[in-house]
Design a protein around this motif. Sequence first.
Motif, PDB file in Angstrom:
ATOM      1  N   ASP A 131       0.749  -1.155   0.003  1.00 28.18           N
ATOM      2  CA  ASP A 131      -0.118   0.026  -0.183  1.00 28.18           C
ATOM      3  C   ASP A 131       0.903   1.076   0.001  1.00 28.18           C
ATOM      4  O   ASP A 131       0.384   2.151  -0.630  1.00 28.18           O
ATOM      5  N   LYS A 135       0.551   3.001  -3.511  1.00 25.79           N
ATOM      6  CA  LYS A 135      -0.661   3.912  -3.431  1.00 25.79           C
ATOM      7  C   LYS A 135      -0.195   5.141  -2.941  1.00 25.79           C
ATOM      8  O   LYS A 135      -1.059   6.232  -2.794  1.00 25.79           O
ATOM      9  N   LEU A 136       0.691   5.245  -2.181  1.00 30.10           N
ATOM     10  CA  LEU A 136       1.030   6.566  -1.331  1.00 30.10           C
ATOM     11  C   LEU A 136       2.511   7.270  -1.743  1.00 30.10           C
ATOM     12  O   LEU A 136       2.325   8.473  -1.902  1.00 30.10           O
ATOM     13  N   LYS A 139       1.594   8.369  -5.540  1.00 29.14           N
ATOM     14  CA  LYS A 139       0.528   8.697  -6.085  1.00 29.14           C
ATOM     15  C   LYS A 139      -0.477   9.152  -4.776  1.00 29.14           C
ATOM     16  O   LYS A 139      -1.646   9.734  -5.029  1.00 29.14           O
ATOM     17  N   GLY A 140      -0.030   9.324  -3.725  1.00 25.73           N
ATOM     18  CA  GLY A 140      -0.799   9.560  -2.470  1.00 25.73           C
ATOM     19  C   GLY A 140      -1.448  11.274  -2.594  1.00 25.73           C
ATOM     20  O   GLY A 140      -0.347  11.811  -2.934  1.00 25.73           O
ATOM     21  N   THR A 153      -7.103   4.525   1.134  1.00 26.56           N
ATOM     22  CA  THR A 153      -5.712   4.265   1.289  1.00 26.56           C
ATOM     23  C   THR A 153      -4.922   5.591   0.595  1.00 26.56           C
ATOM     24  O   THR A 153      -3.991   6.125   1.391  1.00 26.56           O
ATOM     25  N   GLU A 154      -5.329   5.995  -0.673  1.00 25.72           N
ATOM     26  CA  GLU A 154      -4.634   7.072  -1.317  1.00 25.72           C
ATOM     27  C   GLU A 154      -4.793   8.366  -0.522  1.00 25.72           C
ATOM     28  O   GLU A 154      -4.078   9.336  -0.905  1.00 25.72           O
ATOM     29  N   ASP A 155      -5.562   8.379   0.471  1.00 24.60           N
ATOM     30  CA  ASP A 155      -5.921   9.603   0.944  1.00 24.60           C
ATOM     31  C   ASP A 155      -4.814   9.897   2.344  1.00 24.60           C
ATOM     32  O   ASP A 155      -4.981  10.774   3.002  1.00 24.60           O
ATOM     33  N   SER A 248       6.154   2.549  -7.301  1.00 25.94           N
ATOM     34  CA  SER A 248       5.344   3.435  -7.051  1.00 25.94           C
ATOM     35  C   SER A 248       4.749   4.312  -8.323  1.00 25.94           C
ATOM     36  O   SER A 248       4.002   4.956  -8.321  1.00 25.94           O
TER      37      SER A 248
END
Length: 315
Positions: A131, A135-136, A139-140, A153-155, A248
Amino acid sequence: MDVSAIIQEYGAYYLNSGQNMARLKRLLLFGRETVKNATPIKTNDTVYQMGSSYIDSIVQPFQKTYTPKGNPLFKPNPIYLYHMKVDMDIWPDDIEATWLGFLAANNLSRKEWPLIRYLLEVHVFDQIENDMEMKLYYKGQFQAPTPGTAGDTEDSMNGLKYLLENKPVNRINIGTLDIATIYDQIEYGYEQVAEEYQNVPMVVGLSPKWRRAFLKDKRALGYYQHTNPGQIDDTLDFSPAKVTGFPSMIGTDDIWITPVKNLIHLTKKGENAGNMKLEESKRCVSFLTDWWEGLGFGLNEVVWTTVEEATPPTP
């Protein structure tokens, strides 16, 4: 925990036919590859307050009269850490009367069942790593959670793409990436780096797809006397820059360049991400952990990227 597909295929009962953990497979998960290329800093702060200092030219021709010249300038550069967590409930009894029954046990304490150990060792910790990477780290984009509702998760934090879009970094233009010309494109992009930094060890970040295209294009140029593919490395000729593919960045055509030591990875209670608290309430087992983490550049002025600056919101 969703075992409906297992029940539909194999039935709502347990029949010991020799099944075991070796028959349970999972998709590929990535580790924290991006931060392996960063300078790690542990801190107790939630905002790591950095700064940059400058002074303009101070040398001048001699004269007897005192003529002061020079103006030191200091700028703040805070790097934020973000508080993130894992909360997960498991009802182990869901698997007992299924093909997965070999992960059950007669122990009244459900957190002692093999299922819990299996989830921790095979999925939970590795999923945290995946994650963060996928996702972070790149791209987070942080969004405050809605109280009482699990957030996406991305937030959970602002990643490098958000920083590249919103920080005062240097913009370079190398055109649309092309597998037939990517070596020359990256070399051209590197030429746009301030000349005084072109002899400093640098990382050129891009997706693994484009790193492989870079190596293939380097091979195709034809002026290297190589006897095997292993001799085609990920460096730019006549520079200490290394082209690095970050998981990533999968799915992007972005490139960023900065000195190796300029990318900073901050953690507070970071070891918690590798530990999990188990709580049992009646027959439910809860997994809990939390920690703080952040990424940033020590000096935004020595970052070069093809990422376009974010468009300011309309007033």
